[in-house]
Structures are given as C-alpha cells and as structure tokens.
Write an enzyme that holds these catalytic residues in place. Structure first.
Site, PDB file in Angstrom:
ATOM      1  N   SER A 203      28.744  95.146 -11.463  1.00 27.84           N
ATOM      2  CA  SER A 203      29.092  94.196 -12.516  1.00 27.84           C
ATOM      3  C   SER A 203      28.640  94.645 -13.899  1.00 27.84           C
ATOM      4  O   SER A 203      29.316  94.370 -14.892  1.00 27.84           O
ATOM      5  CB  SER A 203      28.484  92.821 -12.197  1.00 27.84           C
ATOM      6  OG  SER A 203      28.956  92.347 -10.961  1.00 27.84           O
ATOM      7  N   HIS A 248      24.830  91.816 -16.359  1.00 29.53           N
ATOM      8  CA  HIS A 248      26.103  91.563 -17.013  1.00 29.53           C
ATOM      9  C   HIS A 248      25.958  91.638 -18.530  1.00 29.53           C
ATOM     10  O   HIS A 248      26.789  92.250 -19.220  1.00 29.53           O
ATOM     11  CB  HIS A 248      26.633  90.186 -16.611  1.00 29.53           C
ATOM     12  CG  HIS A 248      26.914  90.062 -15.144  1.00 29.53           C
ATOM     13  ND1 HIS A 248      27.600  88.980 -14.606  1.00 29.53           N
ATOM     14  CD2 HIS A 248      26.625  90.868 -14.105  1.00 29.53           C
ATOM     15  CE1 HIS A 248      27.720  89.136 -13.306  1.00 29.53           C
ATOM     16  NE2 HIS A 248      27.115  90.276 -12.976  1.00 29.53           N
TER      17      HIS A 248
END
Length: 297
Positions: A203, A248
């Site tokens: 991610s 993220h």
C-alpha cells in the site's frame, strides 16, 4: 489500426473532449505540436517545445534529422516501449509469488519478512525486527499481504494506477518511484507504529503511485476529480482499525514529491532532478530509520 496522418480523426470535432488518434477510447487535452493531432500520455513524446506524436518523431518532421536521430520519449523523458505496462505486470507477479509462498510456508515466512520494529517472534524463538539490524524488512514487507482481499485490492489498484503511470514516466523512472515511495511508507510506519506491531502490504508504494499520478494529471490538465475521489476513499479506509495508515501517508507524500520532480524537471537537467529527488527521499528513509532505531536500542 492506426489512421493515416492526413485522415479525419474520430471524435475530434464532435462533442466532448478529443480522443487520441492512436487510442480512440482515450480522451485527451494534449495535441502534437507538429501535426496537431490529439495524443494521450502513452503516445506523448517530449519535444523542445510541447509534445509530439510518435509518427512525427519517427519521420523527423520539422527537425531536420533522420528518423533514427532521436528516440521517442515519454512526458518524463523515458523511452517509449512496445509494452508500456511490462514492469507493472512484473511487480504484480512478484507480489503474487510472495503471497503463494506465504500460503505454502505459513506464518514462519511472514514473521521472518514482515515489517516489525522490535518484537519477540515465538516461531523463531528470538527477538527480531528492524531495530535488531534486520533492515531488509523495510523492503520485503512491501511484497507481503495479509489475506485474499488485501492482495486482490492492492493488485487491482497497482494495475489501474501503475499501468498509465509507467507509460507516462518510462520504465526506469517508474520503478525508481515505486521503490522509493514504498520504502518511505515503511520508514514512516517504523518510526511511528509501536515496535511490536507488525505490518505488511504494497500500500505504501501504491499510495506513492497515486500521489505521482495526481501530479501528472495536473501537469497534463486532466480532470483530477476521479483520482482525487479515489484517493480520498482509500485514505478514509486507511484510517480504519487494523490498517497501517502511516505507510499510506508516507508513500503518498513521497509520491507527490518524487512525482513532481519526474514531470516538472527542466529538460536540460532532467535526470539530475528526477533521480536526485529520489535519492533525497531515500535519505529521508535512512534518517527516519536511524532515529527510530536509536529510540529502541
């Protein structure tokens, strides 16, 4: 089948945005500075002024050069290739291969390569983690996943976002962007998360690609609302329990910084600015890693 240079272009004079003359299904707001045909990011070749289409570059139109005097270049200066999604396919294949190994070997493999600062691993019978000198975890955790939905969602996102970005940047720049943003996500997670909290997933790198894609779309004056909406949805999901939102955010910030350098670097110093910015992101990764390691040892 490609249309001839002088033939009328479907969708260029009708309502809505014009479409690329080589890819009629892709809307675009960019035109070749020589023949003025609409071209999409995959077909854009950087010129001294604006962008040219591959046909004009091959013919040496208006340059006084032979057809082999210059190679087609992407908007970021990369070489135009026959398969603009090759490295995206390879990255997806590597992630899937790692996941199959996880399923085959079990938790011992995941515990050996997941991102964890400092923790006792029962199956290994020893203390392990980045703080114990296992620096490779910052990289290997980028290719591990926590379940079917986790890897399925990440690989779909990688295909949707990575493919167009690879075509626009070129293979080398795209690969550099993927790894520096993924490492930035791992480093921020290591810096902020509890030392015994493990995390896995691509991610961080994918959010880095999201950030770079947003910069590219702004550079090309595309409608940014779809990518912004998708990014906001993913960020909101990232703050749900059990998700390492730190990775993220780290990847996203690094992606915006490196992506801006990729698409806005001046032509005469393009490589220096692009790869120099990636090097600075790696320096930030090292600094965060050293700071956190000092706190835990």
């Amino acid at each position: 089948m490609d249309q001839a240079p002088g033939s009328p272009q479907v969708g260029q004079d009708g309502p809505g945005a014009p479409t690329c003359y080589r890819h009629p299904d892709r809307e675009t707001g960019i035109r070749c500075t020589r023949c003025e045909r609409p071209i999409c990011p995959e077909c854009m070749v950087s010129a001294s002024v604006g962008f040219q289409c591959p046909d004009c570059v091959r013919s040496g139109s208006g340059t006084g050069q032979s057809p082999t005097a210059s190679r087609p270049r992407t908007v970021a200066g990369g070489t135009v290739t026959a398969d603009p999604r090759l490295f995206t396919k390879i990255l997806i294949g590597i992630n899937l291969a790692f996941y199959l190994v996880q399923l085959s070997v079990g938790n011992s493999f995941t515990e050996r390569f997941e991102l964890v600062g400092q923790a006792y691993l029962p199956t290994l019978g020893s203390v392990g983690g980045v703080a114990e000198g296992q620096w490779y975890r910052l990289l290997t955790a980028m290719f591990l996943h926590g379940g079917y939905l986790h890897i399925a969602f990440n690989m779909l996102s990688l295909w949707w976002v990575g493919g167009p970005l690879e075509a626009a940047l070129g293979r080398a720049r795209y690969l550099a962007l993927y790894f520096v943003t993924g490492l930035a996500g791992s480093a921020l997670s290591y810096l902020v998360v509890a030392p015994n909290q493990p995390s896995v997933g691509a991610s961080g790198a994918i959010f880095g690609l999201f950030g770079a894609l947003a910069v590219l779309m702004r550079r090309l004056r595309y409608d940014m609302r779809p990518v912004i909406a998708l990014l906001v949805i993913n960020l909101l999901l990232a703050f749900r329990g059990g998700i390492a939102w730190q990775a993220h955010i780290g990847g996203l910030v690094a992606g915006v910084v490196a992506g801006y350098a990729m698409v806005h670097a001046p032509r005469e110093r393009r490589n220096l600015v692009q790869y120099g910015t990636c090097a600075l992101v790696l320096v930030a990764v090292v600094v965060m890693t050293v700071i956190r390691t000092g706190q835990l040892t």
